[in-house]
Design a protein around this motif. Structure first.
Motif, PDB file in Angstrom:
ATOM      1  N   UNK A  62       0.841  -1.189   0.000  1.00  0.00           N
ATOM      2  CA  UNK A  62       0.000   0.000   0.000  1.00  0.00           C
ATOM      3  C   UNK A  62       0.880   1.244   0.000  1.00  0.00           C
ATOM      4  N   UNK A  63       0.388   2.338  -0.554  1.00  0.00           N
ATOM      5  CA  UNK A  63       1.177   3.579  -0.566  1.00  0.00           C
ATOM      6  C   UNK A  63       1.596   3.999   0.842  1.00  0.00           C
ATOM      7  N   UNK A  64       2.768   4.592   0.932  1.00  0.00           N
ATOM      8  CA  UNK A  64       3.284   5.074   2.211  1.00  0.00           C
ATOM      9  C   UNK A  64       2.917   6.549   2.372  1.00  0.00           C
ATOM     10  N   UNK A  65       2.370   6.894   3.501  1.00  0.00           N
ATOM     11  CA  UNK A  65       2.046   8.291   3.800  1.00  0.00           C
ATOM     12  C   UNK A  65       2.949   8.743   4.941  1.00  0.00           C
ATOM     13  N   UNK A  66       3.710   9.810   4.719  1.00  0.00           N
ATOM     14  CA  UNK A  66       4.673  10.263   5.718  1.00  0.00           C
ATOM     15  C   UNK A  66       4.589  11.773   5.888  1.00  0.00           C
ATOM     16  N   UNK A  67       4.966  12.244   7.060  1.00  0.00           N
ATOM     17  CA  UNK A  67       4.976  13.673   7.371  1.00  0.00           C
ATOM     18  C   UNK A  67       6.384  14.091   7.760  1.00  0.00           C
ATOM     19  N   UNK A  68       6.826  15.211   7.249  1.00  0.00           N
ATOM     20  CA  UNK A  68       8.181  15.685   7.526  1.00  0.00           C
ATOM     21  C   UNK A  68       8.331  16.071   8.999  1.00  0.00           C
ATOM     22  N   UNK A  69       9.382  15.571   9.625  1.00  0.00           N
ATOM     23  CA  UNK A  69       9.640  15.851  11.028  1.00  0.00           C
ATOM     24  C   UNK A  69       9.970  17.325  11.237  1.00  0.00           C
ATOM     25  N   UNK A  70       9.562  17.883  12.366  1.00  0.00           N
ATOM     26  CA  UNK A  70       9.786  19.306  12.643  1.00  0.00           C
ATOM     27  C   UNK A  70      11.262  19.672  12.743  1.00  0.00           C
ATOM     28  N   UNK A  71      12.111  18.695  13.051  1.00  0.00           N
ATOM     29  CA  UNK A  71      13.529  19.031  13.209  1.00  0.00           C
ATOM     30  C   UNK A  71      14.232  19.231  11.865  1.00  0.00           C
ATOM     31  N   UNK A  72      13.551  18.878  10.758  1.00  0.00           N
ATOM     32  CA  UNK A  72      14.124  19.107   9.432  1.00  0.00           C
ATOM     33  C   UNK A  72      13.747  20.516   8.995  1.00  0.00           C
ATOM     34  N   UNK A  73      14.681  21.426   8.858  1.00  0.00           N
ATOM     35  CA  UNK A  73      14.354  22.826   8.618  1.00  0.00           C
ATOM     36  C   UNK A  73      13.516  23.093   7.374  1.00  0.00           C
ATOM     37  N   UNK A  74      13.959  22.638   6.218  1.00  0.00           N
ATOM     38  CA  UNK A  74      13.267  23.001   4.979  1.00  0.00           C
ATOM     39  C   UNK A  74      12.980  21.831   4.059  1.00  0.00           C
ATOM     40  N   UNK A  75      13.513  20.665   4.358  1.00  0.00           N
ATOM     41  CA  UNK A  75      13.387  19.572   3.420  1.00  0.00           C
ATOM     42  C   UNK A  75      13.671  18.254   4.124  1.00  0.00           C
ATOM     43  N   UNK A  76      12.960  17.206   3.738  1.00  0.00           N
ATOM     44  CA  UNK A  76      13.289  15.880   4.258  1.00  0.00           C
ATOM     45  C   UNK A  76      13.010  14.835   3.197  1.00  0.00           C
TER      46      UNK A  76
END
Length: 327
Positions: A62-76
């Motif tokens: 199934x497709x993976x759904x992910x959210x960028x962690x707050x500790x990554x300033x502008x990109x992850x």
């Protein structure tokens, strides 16, 4: 501070944002992204809760759904196979994020806070010297400044190259805030993606637009390949970290990626030293915030000065070799 006047073997790669990351992963001078991965750019939209779906149709998962962690300033980076996210600072050697957090050539992360309104030598070698000018904000509850890199002063042979982010109040990504100069003369380049400028004094030096505004690639054949982009501190980041962004200053700074060729084993500087074969990391790498001290060793009197205590520039007396390689 003066404004623009006038390796351990083959290709040592250093990706340095000297404060976050480039907006175009494909354009960066770094190794290719892993297969079936995607990059999230929360800084571009000013929000962290950005969700992305990626899917490898061949694995029947199934497709993976992910959210960028707050500790990554502008990109992850999202690795779809494991559904894990990483800050690019964690994934690529040499990258620096935030208040500048570097990843050395040994793969370990460390912070170098420096001081606002001062210049520090980041890389110093026999034929190449790079200083970074720090801007910052004072947090009364802390004993140090929040800092970011606003400009680079690059010396090679008898040339001076300046890359800087102009001070900006209200941020608008449609306005170009990148300042470029070579030997004191402004580099004028159109805002078309792929637009190209080439030095007549040194044909091996070129500048190419990577985005219509605020992003370029600067190359000196046989010496370095630099990607840089101007980015602001978002209001959300400022609230979360108490950076103190005001209406008259968005703290625009540089995201930077470097690729160096033929650094010597005597290279030094905040980041450069990590590429020496005799480098020993004495930082507490298990700490959540290992900090490289010794600020006084790296202070330069000017963005183009080569007078920091660990300077190596010109030590072999063969600076002209840079010009030879470039042609």
């Amino acid at each position: 501070m003066a404004r623009p006047e006038s390796c351990l073997g083959a290709a040592a790669i250093v990706l340095v944002m000297l404060c976050a990351v480039m907006s175009s992963a494909a354009a960066q001078p770094r190794r290719p992204l892993p297969p079936n991965s995607q990059v999230i750019h929360p800084g571009r939209f000013g929000k962290r809760a950005q969700v992305v779906t990626c899917d490898n149709k061949k694995d029947k998962k199934k497709p993976c759904i992910a959210t960028c962690d707050k500790r990554c300033p502008n990109e992850c980076l999202v690795l779809c196979s494991s559904c894990k996210t990483y800050c690019l600072c964690d994934f690529y050697p040499g990258m620096s994020c935030g208040d500048p957090r570097f990843t050395g050539a040994d793969g370990n992360n460390f912070y170098f806070h420096g001081k606002k309104d001062q210049d520090f030598c980041v890389v110093s070698d026999a034929d190449l010297h790079i200083n970074a000018h720090f801007i910052g904000k004072r947090n009364p509850s802390m004993s140090r400044d929040f800092t970011w890199i606003q400009a680079l002063g690059i010396r090679f042979a008898d040339h001076r190259l300046y890359l800087g982010a102009q001070k900006t109040s209200k941020w608008n990504n449609d306005i170009d805030r990148l300042e470029l100069a070579f030997n004191g003369a402004t580099i004028d380049i159109s805002t078309d993606i792929g637009a190209h400028w080439q030095s007549t004094a040194m044909p091996g030096l070129t500048v190419t637009r990577t985005s219509m505004t605020n992003g370029v690639r600067v190359e000196l054949k046989g010496v370095f390949d630099i990607m840089t982009k101007v980015v602001p501190i978002t209001e959300e980041d400022s609230r979360a970290h108490n950076y103190g962004v005001t209406e008259d200053d968005s703290l625009a700074h540089l995201d930077i990626g470097f690729k160096f060729y033929d650094l010597t084993d005597d290279v030094h500087g905040v980041l450069g030293q990590t590429y020496r074969s005799d480098y020993v990391n004495k930082l507490n790498v298990s700490s959540s915030m290992p900090v490289m001290g010794g600020v006084a060793r790296y202070v330069s009197s000017d963005i183009f000065a080569t007078d920091c205590k660990v300077s190596r520039f010109g030590h072999n007396g063969a600076i002209s070799m840079v010009t030879t390689k470039a042609n």
